[in-house]
Design a protein around this motif. Structure first.
Motif, PDB file in Angstrom:
ATOM      1  N   LEU A   1      28.642  38.910  39.404  1.00  0.00           N
ATOM      2  CA  LEU A   1      30.049  39.292  39.311  1.00  0.00           C
ATOM      3  C   LEU A   1      30.425  39.491  37.850  1.00  0.00           C
ATOM      4  O   LEU A   1      29.902  38.800  36.959  1.00  0.00           O
ATOM      5  CB  LEU A   1      30.942  38.209  39.921  1.00  0.00           C
ATOM      6  CG  LEU A   1      30.560  37.667  41.310  1.00  0.00           C
ATOM      7  CD1 LEU A   1      31.556  36.601  41.742  1.00  0.00           C
ATOM      8  CD2 LEU A   1      30.487  38.780  42.328  1.00  0.00           C
TER       9      LEU A   1
ATOM     10  N   HIS B   1      36.048  40.287  36.228  1.00  0.00           N
ATOM     11  CA  HIS B   1      37.126  40.518  37.196  1.00  0.00           C
ATOM     12  C   HIS B   1      36.692  40.170  38.612  1.00  0.00           C
ATOM     13  O   HIS B   1      37.370  40.559  39.574  1.00  0.00           O
ATOM     14  CB  HIS B   1      37.579  41.984  37.124  1.00  0.00           C
ATOM     15  CG  HIS B   1      38.053  42.404  35.759  1.00  0.00           C
ATOM     16  ND1 HIS B   1      39.266  41.981  35.238  1.00  0.00           N
ATOM     17  CD2 HIS B   1      37.456  43.173  34.793  1.00  0.00           C
ATOM     18  CE1 HIS B   1      39.409  42.499  34.023  1.00  0.00           C
ATOM     19  NE2 HIS B   1      38.330  43.216  33.724  1.00  0.00           N
TER      20      HIS B   1
ATOM     21  N   THR C   1      28.670  43.552  40.675  1.00  0.00           N
ATOM     22  CA  THR C   1      27.941  44.552  39.894  1.00  0.00           C
ATOM     23  C   THR C   1      26.502  44.699  40.351  1.00  0.00           C
ATOM     24  O   THR C   1      25.845  45.686  40.012  1.00  0.00           O
ATOM     25  CB  THR C   1      27.957  44.184  38.412  1.00  0.00           C
ATOM     26  OG1 THR C   1      27.333  42.889  38.245  1.00  0.00           O
ATOM     27  CG2 THR C   1      29.391  44.109  37.887  1.00  0.00           C
TER      28      THR C   1
ATOM     29  N   ARG D   1      34.279  41.272  40.309  1.00  0.00           N
ATOM     30  CA  ARG D   1      33.774  42.412  41.064  1.00  0.00           C
ATOM     31  C   ARG D   1      32.248  42.366  41.096  1.00  0.00           C
ATOM     32  O   ARG D   1      31.613  41.989  40.107  1.00  0.00           O
ATOM     33  CB  ARG D   1      34.247  43.731  40.464  1.00  0.00           C
ATOM     34  CG  ARG D   1      35.739  43.984  40.613  1.00  0.00           C
ATOM     35  CD  ARG D   1      36.066  45.421  40.207  1.00  0.00           C
ATOM     36  NE  ARG D   1      35.757  45.663  38.816  1.00  0.00           N
ATOM     37  CZ  ARG D   1      36.642  45.626  37.823  1.00  0.00           C
ATOM     38  NH1 ARG D   1      37.915  45.371  38.092  1.00  0.00           N
ATOM     39  NH2 ARG D   1      36.273  45.863  36.575  1.00  0.00           N
TER      40      ARG D   1
ATOM     41  N   GLY E   1      31.288  46.867  43.356  1.00  0.00           N
ATOM     42  CA  GLY E   1      32.639  47.204  42.932  1.00  0.00           C
ATOM     43  C   GLY E   1      33.730  46.491  43.710  1.00  0.00           C
ATOM     44  O   GLY E   1      34.897  46.509  43.299  1.00  0.00           O
ATOM     45  N   ARG E   2      33.372  45.822  44.803  1.00  0.00           N
ATOM     46  CA  ARG E   2      34.383  45.097  45.573  1.00  0.00           C
ATOM     47  C   ARG E   2      34.612  43.718  44.989  1.00  0.00           C
ATOM     48  O   ARG E   2      33.748  43.135  44.326  1.00  0.00           O
ATOM     49  CB  ARG E   2      33.939  44.959  47.036  1.00  0.00           C
ATOM     50  CG  ARG E   2      33.848  46.265  47.806  1.00  0.00           C
ATOM     51  CD  ARG E   2      33.410  46.022  49.241  1.00  0.00           C
ATOM     52  NE  ARG E   2      34.336  45.142  49.934  1.00  0.00           N
ATOM     53  CZ  ARG E   2      34.123  44.671  51.178  1.00  0.00           C
ATOM     54  NH1 ARG E   2      33.012  45.008  51.823  1.00  0.00           N
ATOM     55  NH2 ARG E   2      35.004  43.880  51.751  1.00  0.00           N
ATOM     56  N   GLN E   3      35.787  43.159  45.256  1.00  0.00           N
ATOM     57  CA  GLN E   3      36.089  41.800  44.856  1.00  0.00           C
ATOM     58  C   GLN E   3      35.283  40.829  45.716  1.00  0.00           C
ATOM     59  O   GLN E   3      35.183  40.991  46.926  1.00  0.00           O
ATOM     60  CB  GLN E   3      37.587  41.512  45.026  1.00  0.00           C
ATOM     61  CG  GLN E   3      38.468  42.152  43.980  1.00  0.00           C
ATOM     62  CD  GLN E   3      38.427  41.386  42.659  1.00  0.00           C
ATOM     63  OE1 GLN E   3      38.181  40.179  42.631  1.00  0.00           O
ATOM     64  NE2 GLN E   3      38.661  42.100  41.570  1.00  0.00           N
TER      65      GLN E   3
END
Length: 888
Positions: free
Chosen positions: A352, A355, A359, A357, A378-380
């Motif tokens: 992560l 933020h 990677t 997210r 790219g998702r949380q």
């Protein structure tokens, strides 16, 4: 030991070859010196003869350098030995050149010079490695060769070529046998510098080795040039002196290398290595532009050198390309292997950013939806979690990001949706790796723990549930009481303890399977009658507990209903019908009470219900607790009473009624404890019976009575002594053995000892007691029935009993109103008819005495005649015994 032997065998051929080569060099040198000895002796010294003198000194220096290299560390010995070998190679070539004609000698000397340069290069390329790595040495060789060619290119354009043109008219007349070997000196220097700069430690010593090699090689080139270009013996001799000095420098370098510690460096070594490459390119570029500005286009010889450098650079770039391709292939293989390993597991690996997210992600087969086509990139991370688990996970991750969590690692328990769109329980370990240059993020390792959670839930259920009835167990009840009794006092709480009466008989007669069925039936009866807020638990074999949220009065009414329900007949699966009852104890909670206190109070109330006759309900009573505590103290102290000599016997005389003489006595036990004081027999005898301690007391009494009878026998007293014995004591063979042994040790006739058994014992254990007493009676001991008339024994069975003496209970002697009892005379006559002696006990008044006299009872006992007394006082009465003067 084997390894050492193997290594020694491996070194032997190498050592033999080394000594053979050294010997060959020495033979060549000595031959060349002998060949030149005539000129040296006559004083007509030529260049060849001067060279032969120099080879003798250089050979000595080379041999010493070889021997000194043997003391260098094993990882660094080879480069120094190769340096000495290169020197000796050149010496051997010079010696051969001296022996050959002049036209051939120059070629041999040049070849030897080139061969020594190759050996020096091999020594330099072995510097950073302890093992032979061809690809690494090839890379280092190309790097050094490029730097050396650049240096040679600059020197050739700026120094050598102008000097040669100034000293000689035609550059084409250059002697290649001298110039070409000389060109190896800059290459040798370039390889040595670039190789040394790869090291992180001992670079200075290794640079000295490189400079010593260049010094030796350069002086060798000068020697060949002086020998070939100027046949002056003096010039050749001076070059030989310088050559010997250069060879001696190898000895010093080898001695300095003994304490050498070198390692391959990391980033710093690479920077210095690139600096050397850049410096070489800068020198060549500067020389190129300087020549172009001052002279013009490059001549053919300089262009060939430039082309050689370009070829070296191209070869190095090509080798780098292949290295990169090979490294990329290795990385791809490793990543494929890693993904295959991860794909075979149920774990998820994610990275992560700041933020939160994703990677990077790699997941097992259960979670391929996260990594298929980089769907999750790219998702949380929190968006992947169950909505109920997101707040806690977000708080933990934020604490990791802002540094408030010092451990730099957190564990997150959350649910993640799998490929089947089902929520799975997971456990994620998140580690802060933002400082790592190859990660720069939070590393998440997620493990699927649904199976473990299910097992934990099942284990928790088994830990807090009774496996037979499905009710709560004792641990679960205590946990519930902890929150109810300690935490909440606004609602009344009553704990009910239920124990089944007669359940053991069901297990013994019907079997344990039927007993389990009965327990399940009771559990059903309890569950059907409790409120939703109540808790039913099985806390023991046939013991249940119910937590009731109601008043004590309501709980008592509910308990009565339960007793009525379980007292009904129960038909089991084998078509048999059983009848049981139950005893219930109730205890109410109070402020300051612990769960253990409440359960203890309920158990005490249950105990009171059982002692009161069973099949009843009793509430907790503090007075009963005090009695139980007193009973426990008495039982505990009684266990060491014999060892502490706290027990004693007193004797109540038995009188012959016609002549008022003492014919016997009843032994009664007394106990005085240092902690509890004097305890009455009515208190400690029941406690001993309950604790199973009466057998030890009975054996102690037998031994004390036997000793007393032995003393009476010595004093010629014929009185007997009776002792009270319980049925439990008679069940063991140890008692009969102790009786016989004690009587034999004291030499007392068995008839002098009387064993008293109560009428109540005969009514409960008729057949067993008859057999045991008959065995005792067979040894000569007499048997007495105590308290006759207080029980319910059948008179029809009286003649079957092995009894010698009947002791009439005081209730037969007189009515409760004090009036004479008509049964006394009948009982005395019955005893006579059965051949038994009769004793009227409990005589405390004249009226009772008159009743026994009227019934013609032969013996009496009671407070009217004498209270229990110590043995000494009874001994005195026996000595003073005369016809009785008791008032009539």
């Amino acid at each position: 030991m084997r390894l050492s032997s193997h290594n020694s065998r491996g070194r032997r051929p190498h050592a033999a070859a080394s000594w053979l080569a050294a010997t060959s060099v020495w033979l060549l040198v000595l031959s060349a010196t002998a060949n030149s000895a005539a000129g040296i002796l006559t004083g007509t010294l030529t260049s060849s003869e001067a060279a032969s003198l120099g080879t003798l000194g250089v050979t000595c220096a080379g041999t010493l350098a070889w021997l000194s290299s043997g003391h260098v560390g094993p990882g660094w010995r080879v480069p120094y030995q190769l340096s000495a070998a290169g020197l000796l190679t050149f010496v051997a070539g010079v010696a051969v050149a001296i022996l050959l004609p002049t036209s051939h000698g120059a070629s041999v000397a040049t070849a030897a010079l080139v061969a020594s340069a190759c050996v020096f290069v091999a020594a330099l390329l072995r510097l950073p490695d302890r093992t032979l790595d061809i690809s690494a040495q090839l890379r280092r060789g190309l790097d050094g060769f490029f730097v050396g060619v650049c240096l040679l290119f600059g020197l050739w354009l700026i120094v050598i070529r102008p000097w040669y043109e100034a000293s000689r008219t035609d550059i084409a007349s250059i002697d290649l046998l001298v110039v070409l070997p000389a060109m190896f000196a800059p290459v040798l220097l370039g390889i040595g510098v670039t190789t040394s700069l790869r090291l992180s430690r001992s670079r200075g010593r290794l640079l000295l080795l490189c400079l010593a090699q260049v010094f030796v090689y350069t002086t060798g080139v000068g020697l060949v040039a002086a020998w070939q270009w100027g046949p002056s013996a003096v010039a050749t001799l001076w070059w030989m002196v310088v050559w010997i000095i250069a060879a001696t420098s190898l000895i010093g370098v080898a001695l300095l290398a003994r304490a050498q510690i070198a390692q391959r460096a990391g980033a710093r070594r690479t920077v210095l290595h690139h600096f050397a490459l850049a410096s070489g390119a800068a020198i060549a570029t500067t020389a190129f532009f300087h020549h172009g500005a001052s002279t013009g286009p490059l001549p053919l010889d300089a262009a060939l050198l430039a082309l050689l450098g370009i070829c070296a650079l191209g070869a190095r770039l090509l080798l780098t390309y292949f290295d990169v391709q090979r490294g990329a292939s290795i990385l791809i293989d490793r990543e494929s292997r890693y993904r295959a390993i991860v794909g075979a597991s149920s774990d998820i690996m994610m990275v992560l950013d700041n933020h939160l997210r994703l990677t990077w992600a790699a997941a097992g087969s259960t979670w391929t939806s996260l990594t298929a086509n980089d769907a999750a990139i790219g998702r949380q991370f929190t968006d992947l979690l169950h909505p109920e688990d997101q707040p806690q996970a977000a708080a933990l991750l934020q604490g990791l990001l802002d540094g408030s969590i010092r451990e730099r690692r957190v564990a997150i328990d959350a649910r993640i949706r799998d490929d089947n769109d089902e929520w799975r329980y997971t456990e994620s370990i998140v580690t802060d790796q933002r400082a790592h240059p190859h990660v720069r993020g939070l590393v998440v390792r997620t493990v699927e723990v649904s199976v473990r959670r299910s097992l934990e839930a099942e284990l928790a259920r088994l830990a807090y549930t009774d496996s037979l009835t499905g009710l709560a167990n004792r641990r679960s009840l205590l946990q519930t009481l902890q929150g109810t009794v300690v935490g909440d006092h606004t609602q009344p709480v009553v704990l009910l303890a239920l124990d089944l009466d007669g359940f053991k008989n069901v297990n013994d007669t019907q079997g344990h399977a039927m007993g389990d069925e009965l327990l399940n039936e009771v559990a059903i009866q309890l569950k059907e009658r409790v409120r939703p807020t109540s808790v039913v638990a099985r806390v023991g074999g046939d013991e249940f507990a119910v937590l009731l949220r109601m008043t004590n009065r309501e709980a008592r009414e509910w308990a009565e209903q339960v007793l009525h329900a379980i007292s009904r007949p129960v038909q089991l699966s084998d078509e048999t019908t059983v009848f049981i009852t139950g005893s219930i104890g109730l205890a109410s909670s109070a402020p300051g009470m612990t769960p253990e206190d409440l359960m203890r109070n309920a158990d005490l109330a249950l105990r009171a219900a059982k002692q009161a006759g069973k099949n009843r309900v009793e509430s907790y009573d503090f007075a009963f607790e005090e009695r139980v505590r007193r009973r426990m103290e008495v039982t505990q102290e009684l266990r060491g009473a014999i060892e502490r000599d706290e027990l004693s016997l007193v004797f109540q005389p038995v009188y012959s009624l016609p002549d008022r003489r003492i014919v016997g006595a009843e032994a009664l036990m007394r106990w005085e404890n240092s902690k509890l004081g004097r305890i009455s027999p009515g208190e400690f005898i029941p406690a001993a019976t309950e604790a199973g301690f009466t057998h030890e007391l009975a054996i102690w009494t037998v031994r004390q009575v036997s000793a007393q009878l032995g003393q009476w026998k010595a004093d010629q007293h014929s009185a007997w002594i009776s002792i009270n014995v319980s049925v439990r004591d008679l069940h063991t063979s140890r008692f009969a053995t102790a009786v016989n042994q004690a009587l034999i040790e004291q030499g007392v006739p068995a008839s002098r000892l009387v064993i008293e058994v109560t009428e109540h014992d005969f009514s409960n254990h008729m057949e067993t007691l008859i057999a045991q007493l008959s065995a005792l009676r067979g040894t000569g001991v007499r048997i007495a029935m105590d308290d006759f008339g207080s029980g319910y024994s059948s008179l029809g069975q009286l003649h079957r009993l092995p009894i010698d003496i009947l002791k009439i209970d005081r209730d037969i002697i007189s009515e409760d109103s004090g009036a004479p009892a008509p049964l006394a005379e009948i009982t005395v006559q019955l005893g006579r008819q059965l051949g038994m002696e009769v004793i009227g006990e409990g005589v405390e008044s004249v009226r009772q005495l008159r009743t026994l006299e009227k019934a013609k009872c032969p013996m009496v006992q009671g407070y009217y005649f004498a209270r229990p007394m110590p043995a000494e006082e009874l001994q005195r009465l026996l000595l003073e015994q005369r016809p009785s003067t008791i008032p009539a």
